[in-house]
Scaffold this active site. Structure first.
Site, PDB file in Angstrom:
ATOM      1  N   TYR A 126      -1.833  -0.465  10.936  1.00 49.03           N
ATOM      2  CA  TYR A 126      -2.155  -1.234   9.754  1.00 49.03           C
ATOM      3  C   TYR A 126      -0.925  -0.978   8.808  1.00 49.03           C
ATOM      4  O   TYR A 126      -0.515  -1.796   8.398  1.00 49.03           O
ATOM      5  CB  TYR A 126      -3.337  -0.646   9.045  1.00 49.03           C
ATOM      6  CG  TYR A 126      -3.154  -0.985   7.621  1.00 49.03           C
ATOM      7  CD1 TYR A 126      -3.332  -2.403   6.995  1.00 49.03           C
ATOM      8  CD2 TYR A 126      -3.538   0.017   6.605  1.00 49.03           C
ATOM      9  CE1 TYR A 126      -3.362  -2.632   5.818  1.00 49.03           C
ATOM     10  CE2 TYR A 126      -3.191  -0.361   5.217  1.00 49.03           C
ATOM     11  CZ  TYR A 126      -3.273  -1.501   4.623  1.00 49.03           C
ATOM     12  OH  TYR A 126      -3.271  -1.874   3.386  1.00 49.03           O
ATOM     13  N   LYS A 130       2.294  -3.315   7.406  1.00 47.61           N
ATOM     14  CA  LYS A 130       2.549  -3.504   5.963  1.00 47.61           C
ATOM     15  C   LYS A 130       3.842  -2.988   5.728  1.00 47.61           C
ATOM     16  O   LYS A 130       4.716  -3.569   4.847  1.00 47.61           O
ATOM     17  CB  LYS A 130       1.537  -2.454   5.101  1.00 47.61           C
ATOM     18  CG  LYS A 130      -0.111  -3.125   5.052  1.00 47.61           C
ATOM     19  CD  LYS A 130      -0.093  -4.577   4.569  1.00 47.61           C
ATOM     20  CE  LYS A 130      -0.034  -4.619   3.183  1.00 47.61           C
ATOM     21  NZ  LYS A 130      -0.299  -5.922   2.417  1.00 47.61           N
ATOM     22  N   THR A 166       0.934  -1.088   0.184  1.00 42.46           N
ATOM     23  CA  THR A 166       0.067   0.017  -0.022  1.00 42.46           C
ATOM     24  C   THR A 166       0.977   1.234   0.026  1.00 42.46           C
ATOM     25  O   THR A 166       1.981   1.399   0.390  1.00 42.46           O
ATOM     26  CB  THR A 166      -0.846  -0.019   1.259  1.00 42.46           C
ATOM     27  OG1 THR A 166      -1.509   1.261   1.351  1.00 42.46           O
ATOM     28  CG2 THR A 166      -0.297  -0.169   2.463  1.00 42.46           C
ATOM     29  N   ASP A 167       0.163   2.327  -0.388  1.00 42.06           N
ATOM     30  CA  ASP A 167       0.798   3.623  -0.494  1.00 42.06           C
ATOM     31  C   ASP A 167       0.946   4.257   0.925  1.00 42.06           C
ATOM     32  O   ASP A 167       1.924   5.231   1.276  1.00 42.06           O
ATOM     33  CB  ASP A 167       0.368   4.635  -1.476  1.00 42.06           C
ATOM     34  CG  ASP A 167      -0.913   4.920  -1.088  1.00 42.06           C
ATOM     35  OD1 ASP A 167      -1.619   4.454  -0.094  1.00 42.06           O
ATOM     36  OD2 ASP A 167      -1.763   5.919  -1.699  1.00 42.06           O
ATOM     37  N   GLU A 168       0.276   3.599   1.959  1.00 47.42           N
ATOM     38  CA  GLU A 168       0.110   4.076   3.262  1.00 47.42           C
ATOM     39  C   GLU A 168       1.615   4.035   4.091  1.00 47.42           C
ATOM     40  O   GLU A 168       1.781   4.443   4.977  1.00 47.42           O
ATOM     41  CB  GLU A 168      -0.948   3.304   3.980  1.00 47.42           C
ATOM     42  CG  GLU A 168      -2.183   3.743   3.592  1.00 47.42           C
ATOM     43  CD  GLU A 168      -3.539   3.666   4.611  1.00 47.42           C
ATOM     44  OE1 GLU A 168      -3.174   3.599   5.741  1.00 47.42           O
ATOM     45  OE2 GLU A 168      -4.575   3.801   4.100  1.00 47.42           O
TER      46      GLU A 168
HETATM   47  P1  NAD Z   1      -9.345  -7.370   2.121  1.00 44.95           P
HETATM   48  O1  NAD Z   1      -9.513  -7.019   3.491  1.00 44.95           O
HETATM   49  O2  NAD Z   1     -10.855  -6.987   1.316  1.00 44.95           O
HETATM   50  O3  NAD Z   1      -9.303  -8.694   1.864  1.00 44.95           O
HETATM   51  C1  NAD Z   1      -8.502  -9.681   2.558  1.00 44.95           C
HETATM   52  C2  NAD Z   1      -8.425 -11.157   2.294  1.00 44.95           C
HETATM   53  O4  NAD Z   1      -7.332 -11.726   3.109  1.00 44.95           O
HETATM   54  C3  NAD Z   1      -9.604 -11.550   2.962  1.00 44.95           C
HETATM   55  O5  NAD Z   1     -10.246 -12.563   1.892  1.00 44.95           O
HETATM   56  C4  NAD Z   1      -9.312 -12.379   4.122  1.00 44.95           C
HETATM   57  O6  NAD Z   1     -10.147 -13.509   4.375  1.00 44.95           O
HETATM   58  C5  NAD Z   1      -7.682 -12.814   3.786  1.00 44.95           C
HETATM   59  N1  NAD Z   1      -7.177 -12.956   5.028  1.00 44.95           N
HETATM   60  C6  NAD Z   1      -6.911 -12.157   5.943  1.00 44.95           C
HETATM   61  N2  NAD Z   1      -6.118 -12.848   7.120  1.00 44.95           N
HETATM   62  C7  NAD Z   1      -5.497 -13.956   6.463  1.00 44.95           C
HETATM   63  C8  NAD Z   1      -4.708 -15.014   6.644  1.00 44.95           C
HETATM   64  N3  NAD Z   1      -4.352 -14.882   7.998  1.00 44.95           N
HETATM   65  N4  NAD Z   1      -4.553 -15.880   6.054  1.00 44.95           N
HETATM   66  C9  NAD Z   1      -4.986 -16.039   4.758  1.00 44.95           C
HETATM   67  N5  NAD Z   1      -5.924 -15.112   4.263  1.00 44.95           N
HETATM   68  C10 NAD Z   1      -6.307 -14.050   5.274  1.00 44.95           C
HETATM   69  O7  NAD Z   1      -8.402  -6.514   1.535  1.00 44.95           O
HETATM   70  P2  NAD Z   1      -8.020  -5.784   0.069  1.00 44.95           P
HETATM   71  O8  NAD Z   1      -8.808  -4.528   0.170  1.00 44.95           O
HETATM   72  O9  NAD Z   1      -8.625  -6.677  -0.966  1.00 44.95           O
HETATM   73  O10 NAD Z   1      -6.462  -5.665   0.177  1.00 44.95           O
HETATM   74  C11 NAD Z   1      -5.714  -6.954  -0.439  1.00 44.95           C
HETATM   75  C12 NAD Z   1      -4.278  -6.308  -0.407  1.00 44.95           C
HETATM   76  O11 NAD Z   1      -3.951  -4.936  -1.105  1.00 44.95           O
HETATM   77  C13 NAD Z   1      -3.742  -6.157   1.211  1.00 44.95           C
HETATM   78  O12 NAD Z   1      -2.485  -6.681   1.255  1.00 44.95           O
HETATM   79  C14 NAD Z   1      -3.682  -4.576   1.146  1.00 44.95           C
HETATM   80  O13 NAD Z   1      -2.822  -4.078   2.279  1.00 44.95           O
HETATM   81  C15 NAD Z   1      -3.385  -4.380  -0.267  1.00 44.95           C
HETATM   82  N6  NAD Z   1      -3.953  -2.982  -0.512  1.00 44.95           N
HETATM   83  C16 NAD Z   1      -5.383  -2.495  -0.402  1.00 44.95           C
HETATM   84  C17 NAD Z   1      -5.649  -1.370  -0.979  1.00 44.95           C
HETATM   85  C18 NAD Z   1      -7.072  -0.976  -0.849  1.00 44.95           C
HETATM   86  O14 NAD Z   1      -7.508   0.205  -1.151  1.00 44.95           O
HETATM   87  N7  NAD Z   1      -8.237  -1.842  -0.428  1.00 44.95           N
HETATM   88  C19 NAD Z   1      -4.783  -0.457  -1.431  1.00 44.95           C
HETATM   89  C20 NAD Z   1      -3.498  -0.770  -1.645  1.00 44.95           C
HETATM   90  C21 NAD Z   1      -3.043  -1.866  -1.263  1.00 44.95           C
HETATM   91  O1  DAU Z   2      -4.198   3.914   0.501  1.00 44.32           O
HETATM   92  C1  DAU Z   2      -4.350   2.619   0.519  1.00 44.32           C
HETATM   93  C2  DAU Z   2      -5.169   2.202   1.393  1.00 44.32           C
HETATM   94  O2  DAU Z   2      -6.516   2.658   1.241  1.00 44.32           O
HETATM   95  C3  DAU Z   2      -5.247   0.701   1.720  1.00 44.32           C
HETATM   96  O3  DAU Z   2      -3.719   0.287   2.024  1.00 44.32           O
HETATM   97  C4  DAU Z   2      -6.140   0.173   2.659  1.00 44.32           C
HETATM   98  O4  DAU Z   2      -6.135  -1.169   2.928  1.00 44.32           O
HETATM   99  C5  DAU Z   2      -7.372   0.817   2.375  1.00 44.32           C
HETATM  100  O5  DAU Z   2      -8.513   0.471   3.373  1.00 44.32           O
HETATM  101  C6  DAU Z   2      -7.445   2.291   2.302  1.00 44.32           C
HETATM  102  O6  DAU Z   2      -7.145   3.013   3.485  1.00 44.32           O
HETATM  103  P1  DAU Z   2      -8.082   4.207   3.794  1.00 44.32           P
HETATM  104  O7  DAU Z   2      -7.803   4.411   5.274  1.00 44.32           O
HETATM  105  O8  DAU Z   2      -7.447   5.513   2.930  1.00 44.32           O
HETATM  106  O9  DAU Z   2      -9.497   3.756   3.450  1.00 44.32           O
HETATM  107  P2  DAU Z   2     -10.972   4.214   4.147  1.00 44.32           P
HETATM  108  O10 DAU Z   2     -12.091   3.961   2.913  1.00 44.32           O
HETATM  109  O11 DAU Z   2     -11.050   3.468   5.364  1.00 44.32           O
HETATM  110  O12 DAU Z   2     -11.038   5.728   4.155  1.00 44.32           O
HETATM  111  C7  DAU Z   2     -10.834   6.344   3.072  1.00 44.32           C
HETATM  112  C8  DAU Z   2     -10.805   8.048   3.627  1.00 44.32           C
HETATM  113  O13 DAU Z   2     -12.084   8.220   4.121  1.00 44.32           O
HETATM  114  C9  DAU Z   2      -9.936   8.201   4.725  1.00 44.32           C
HETATM  115  O14 DAU Z   2      -9.504   9.465   4.724  1.00 44.32           O
HETATM  116  C10 DAU Z   2     -10.982   8.057   5.947  1.00 44.32           C
HETATM  117  C11 DAU Z   2     -12.309   8.372   5.362  1.00 44.32           C
HETATM  118  N1  DAU Z   2     -13.398   7.952   5.967  1.00 44.32           N
HETATM  119  C12 DAU Z   2     -13.608   6.700   6.136  1.00 44.32           C
HETATM  120  C13 DAU Z   2     -14.730   5.879   6.452  1.00 44.32           C
HETATM  121  C14 DAU Z   2     -14.632   4.625   6.539  1.00 44.32           C
HETATM  122  C15 DAU Z   2     -14.390   8.757   6.360  1.00 44.32           C
HETATM  123  O15 DAU Z   2     -14.480   9.997   6.247  1.00 44.32           O
HETATM  124  N2  DAU Z   2     -15.663   8.168   6.964  1.00 44.32           N
HETATM  125  C16 DAU Z   2     -15.881   6.863   6.942  1.00 44.32           C
HETATM  126  O16 DAU Z   2     -16.644   6.346   7.579  1.00 44.32           O
END
Ligand code: NAD
Ligand code: DAU
Length: 355
Positions: free
Chosen positions: A161, A165, A135-137
């Site tokens: 989190y 990562k 992630t970019d975080e």
């Molecule tokens: P998600 O939370 O939707 O899915 C995570 C999956 O991992 C689920 O299916 C869960 O059951 C599985 N899992 C969790 N713990 C496990 C374990 N111990 N063993 C096996 N499986 C397990 O997550 P996502 O949003 O699809 O993100 C996927 C990846 O991409 C993550 O590594 C996250 O850090 C990264 N990422 C997410 C975003 C985003 O915006 N969602 C952006 C950048 C990077």
């Molecule tokens: O940048 C990549 C990341 O993006 C991934 O690594 C994470 O897995 C993914 O969950 C996401 O993280 P964020 O914290 O940016 O996503 P989230 O959807 O939780 O929140 C997006 C923005 O919206 C953040 O600034 C918080 C705000 N927010 C979120 C929720 C759930 C609100 O204002 N209200 C809300 O109820």
């Protein structure tokens, strides 16, 4: 080595989009190892569940014996690692699972992948890839005039989190530097699209708006994220897997910086057109400012010139087109929504937004 890839976390949001795209566009088989936490949902993969090229394994990436036996049995040419605890707010309330899955789990995969890879014939060793999806975080927070994150930006994670990562990224880097395990790391910005669990901003706002519930915007709503349609992220990952050189990392982003309030307002105005008879219209009347997230990163922005230049990748979807597709998907998949918004989901929403 077989023409197979081992995917972890393939029942989650990005993992399931990746597997669906992979099955449509690639020839290699997929073994999907997933623990099925609250975020994992096999319904996401229903359309390919009986395909002979696809196999699901229920299990935890922390369990080294299981990981080792899957690598030996299936002989994959790549391991694509999505499995993680991914929600920042949950990491603030309870970081334990984040350390276990994101740090210990990645370590288990690296150790077992290393043992498997050492035993491969030379040609197969050179072809094997360990793709770590991150992630970019990990880069922390930008000021309004700072340059976007590049691959050389120093790590400065601010939440449990992102710290977990970052730790996993460092381990992956060390396994390349120390053991020459052919790793690749990608650091992507915020994804949105079909199958995203509605604890995250965009699906939460779509579903709350449709049912006349408050739209909880943290703080002043001016935090900025760089949004990427999930299918574009999956294409980038396939490109990196095919062409990335071992030891490299790539930033991936949509070039669509928007503050949270703007996102919520866009969703509201699209819903005003699509659903004029919802309980509260105009939907923006539901916007409610709530207590800020502790340690809330102010701005993320991604410089993705490296992947564009070296790999020739570019996002196909603009935010404008991607958000419309996403809203339509949630409106057309009521059964999926009803299933994921019952039980433990309700408990999370009630406890998190009550304080
Ligand atoms: P998600 O939370 O939707 O899915 C995570 C999956 O991992 C689920 O299916 C869960 O059951 C599985 N899992 C969790 N713990 C496990 C374990 N111990 N063993 C096996 N499986 C397990 O997550 P996502 O949003 O699809 O993100 C996927 C990846 O991409 C993550 O590594 C996250 O850090 C990264 N990422 C997410 C975003 C985003 O915006 N969602 C952006 C950048 C990077
Ligand atoms: O940048 C990549 C990341 O993006 C991934 O690594 C994470 O897995 C993914 O969950 C996401 O993280 P964020 O914290 O940016 O996503 P989230 O959807 O939780 O929140 C997006 C923005 O919206 C953040 O600034 C918080 C705000 N927010 C979120 C929720 C759930 C609100 O204002 N209200 C809300 O109820």
């Amino acid at each position: 080595m077989e023409n197979t890839i081992l995917v972890t976390g393939g029942a989650g949001f990005i993992g399931s989009n990746f597997i669906l795209q992979w099955m449509a566009k690639e020839r290699a088989s997929v073994v999907n190892l997933d623990k099925l936490t609250y975020a994992g949902n096999l319904r996401n993969l229903e359309q390919i569940s009986s395909d002979t090229r696809y196999q699901f394994v229920h299990g935890d990436i922390v369990e080294r014996k299981l990981v080792g036996s899957l690598l030996e049995r299936h002989g994959p040419r790549a391991l694509v690692h999505f499995a993680a605890e991914s929600h920042v707010d949950r990491s603030i309330r309870g970081p334990d699972d984040f350390i276990s899955t994101n740090v210990q789990g990645t370590f288990s995969l690296l150790e077992e992948a290393r043992a498997y890879w050492i035993g491969l014939p030379e040609g197969d060793q050179a072809a094997f890839r360990f793709l770590h999806v991150s992630t970019d975080e990990v880069y922390g927070s930008l000021g309004p005039d700072d340059a976007p994150f590049s691959e050389t930006t120093a790590y400065a994670p601010n939440s449990p989190y992102s710290a977990s990562k970052a730790a996993s990224d460092h381990l992956v880097r060390a396994y390349y530097k120390t053991y020459r395990l052919p790793t690749l790391t990608t650091n992507c910005s915020n994804n949105y699209g079909p199958y995203q669990f509605p604890e995250k901003l965009i699906p939460l706002m779509i579903l709350n708006a449709c049912s006349g519930k408050a739209l909880p915007v943290y703080g002043d709503g001016q935090n900025v994220r760089d949004w990427l349609f999930v299918e574009d992220h999956c294409e980038a990952l396939r490109t990196v897997l095919e062409r990335g050189k071992p030891g490299e990392s790539f930033n991936i982003g949509g070039g669509e910086e928007k503050h949270n309030l703007e996102i919520v307002e866009i969703i509201c105005s699209i819903l005003d057109d699509l659903r004029p008879h919802d309980p509260v219209v105009p939907h923006r009347k539901l916007i409610t400012f709530v207590k800020d997230r502790p340690g809330h990163d102010r701005r993320y922005a991604i410089d993705c010139r490296k992947i564009e230049r070296i790999q020739g990748w570019k996002p196909r979807e603009s935010f404008e087109s991607g958000i419309r597709k996403t809203i339509r998907w949630y409106l057309e998949h009521e059964a999926w929504v009803n299933e994921v918004t019952s039980g433990s989901y309700r408990q999370w929403i009630e406890s998190h937004y009550a304080t």
